[in-house]
Design an enzyme around this catalytic site. Structure first.
Site, PDB file in Angstrom:
ATOM      1  N   HIS A 199      21.705  42.920  66.923  1.00  0.00           N
ATOM      2  CA  HIS A 199      22.814  42.389  67.014  1.00  0.00           C
ATOM      3  C   HIS A 199      23.778  43.220  68.081  1.00  0.00           C
ATOM      4  CE1 HIS A 199      25.752  44.354  63.492  1.00  0.00           C
ATOM      5  NE2 HIS A 199      25.310  45.712  64.176  1.00  0.00           N
ATOM      6  N   ASP A 212      21.696  48.668  62.597  1.00  0.00           N
ATOM      7  CA  ASP A 212      22.214  47.497  61.777  1.00  0.00           C
ATOM      8  C   ASP A 212      20.477  46.932  62.175  1.00  0.00           C
ATOM      9  OD1 ASP A 212      23.460  49.009  60.833  1.00  0.00           O
ATOM     10  OD2 ASP A 212      24.995  48.491  61.731  1.00  0.00           O
ATOM     11  N   HIS A 229      22.930  52.095  68.148  1.00  0.00           N
ATOM     12  CA  HIS A 229      23.520  51.000  68.511  1.00  0.00           C
ATOM     13  C   HIS A 229      25.542  52.351  69.427  1.00  0.00           C
ATOM     14  CE1 HIS A 229      24.564  49.723  64.825  1.00  0.00           C
ATOM     15  NE2 HIS A 229      25.435  49.462  65.241  1.00  0.00           N
ATOM     16  N   HIS A 244      23.145  50.616  56.278  1.00  0.00           N
ATOM     17  CA  HIS A 244      24.544  51.006  55.027  1.00  0.00           C
ATOM     18  C   HIS A 244      23.355  50.562  54.244  1.00  0.00           C
ATOM     19  CE1 HIS A 244      27.332  49.657  58.085  1.00  0.00           C
ATOM     20  NE2 HIS A 244      26.688  49.372  58.906  1.00  0.00           N
ATOM     21  N   HIS A 264      28.003  50.760  68.093  1.00  0.00           N
ATOM     22  CA  HIS A 264      29.252  50.315  67.703  1.00  0.00           C
ATOM     23  C   HIS A 264      29.329  51.825  66.441  1.00  0.00           C
ATOM     24  CE1 HIS A 264      28.121  45.947  66.332  1.00  0.00           C
ATOM     25  NE2 HIS A 264      28.538  46.405  66.994  1.00  0.00           N
ATOM     26  N   ASP A 279      31.223  52.900  64.039  1.00  0.00           N
ATOM     27  CA  ASP A 279      30.270  53.339  62.759  1.00  0.00           C
ATOM     28  C   ASP A 279      29.104  54.308  62.474  1.00  0.00           C
ATOM     29  OD1 ASP A 279      29.599  50.517  63.652  1.00  0.00           O
ATOM     30  OD2 ASP A 279      28.505  51.157  60.363  1.00  0.00           O
ATOM     31  N   HIS A 280      28.586  54.119  64.111  1.00  0.00           N
ATOM     32  CA  HIS A 280      27.181  55.146  63.840  1.00  0.00           C
ATOM     33  C   HIS A 280      26.795  56.265  65.166  1.00  0.00           C
ATOM     34  CE1 HIS A 280      24.669  51.993  61.895  1.00  0.00           C
ATOM     35  NE2 HIS A 280      26.133  51.427  62.146  1.00  0.00           N
TER      36      HIS A 280
HETATM   37 ZN    ZN Z   1      27.071  49.304  60.691  1.00  0.00          ZN
HETATM   38 ZN    ZN Z   2      26.576  47.841  64.257  1.00  0.00          ZN
END
Ligand code: ZN
Ligand code: ZN
Length: 255
Positions: free
Chosen positions: A112, A129, A54, A167, A56, A58-59
């Site tokens: 999400h 996530d 996805h 995570h 985000h 942090d990905h």
């Molecule tokens: Zn994440």
């Molecule tokens: Zn996420």
């Protein structure tokens, strides 16, 4: 097929998927480029694909840094065309992704975010996530009903499926799980193991789908204990899976 787990940022995991026949590799969710490049160099791999679950940051934060060094294809859901840096291969449900001679399948699992996907290579699930060990992602862009249907889909995969999530949240998730299902022995046993691993700084991922079915409160809307506990505190709660799931999710948001 080899999977190399790479700890990124504070608690993210990226995964290098390696085709051992061709030394070609794909990286799932590169939060940052540098640690991925180091691993690719160390293993002398050819990075051919970036697979984002996805949009985000942090990905996807490492996408552009990796593209400066490798001409890789970038996969993600088509809804995220504008949100995934460098996206070259917009995907939808059922689309195939290839890394060397390896073939993976795209599962569309929104909840999400609107464009969340998972990648399934044989019995290895990379689910970002959406599903965590003993937990699930927050509902940032989707409804409880959407998330539940995505989780149902994942839950129906074979029990031996290895769950590679985005995570390292397992310990906190299991601590929460005990608050809604205190008599679940599998949860208590797993929490003990996970605490020991974390005390040594070790990863608790992957888990198996079987473990998730037994210990993950977000896959256990049918548990009589969870239902009774919730109804005691919230007498107006409906008995349908969406209401139960939504309440467990809300309780976790405030845990
Ligand atoms: Zn994440
Ligand atoms: Zn996420």
């Amino acid at each position: 097929m080899q999977v190399i787990q790479i700890p990124l940022l504070r608690d993210n995991y990226g995964y290098l998927i390696v085709c051992e026949r061709t030394d070609e590799a794909g990286i799932i969710d590169p939060s940052e480029a540098e640690p991925v490049l180091q691993q690719v160099e160390k293993e002398q791999l050819k990075l051919k694909a970036i697979l984002n679950t996805h949009h985000h940051r942090d990905h996807t934060g490492g996408n552009l840094g990796l593209l400066e060094r490798f001409r890789a294809q970038v996969y993600g859901h088509r809804i995220d065309r504008e949100r995934i840096p460098g996206l070259t291969h917009p995907l939808d449900e059922g689309d195939e992704v290839t890394i060397g001679t390896l073939k993976g399948k795209t599962l569309f699992i929104p909840g999400h975010t609107k464009g969340h996907v998972a990648y399934l290579f044989d019995n290895k699930l990379f689910c970002g996530d959406t599903l965590f060990a003993a937990g699930c992602g927050r509902l940032f862009e989707g409804t409880a009903a959407e998330m539940l249907s995505s989780l149902k889909r994942l839950r129906s995969l074979s029990p031996e499926t290895l769950v590679y999530c985005g995570h390292e949240y397992t310990q906190k998730n299991l601590e929460f799980a005990l608050t809604v299902e205190p008599h679940n022995k599998k949860v208590a046993e797993k929490l003990e193991k996970v605490r020991a691993l974390r005390a040594k700084g070790l990863s608790t991922v992957p888990s198996t789908m079987e473990e998730e079915r037994e210990t993950n409160p977000f896959l256990r809307w049918e548990s009589a204990e969870i239902q009774e506990n919730l109804k005691r505190k919230f007498p107006d709660l409906g008995s349908d899976p969406v209401s139960i799931f939504a309440l467990v999710r809300e309780l976790k948001d405030h845990f």
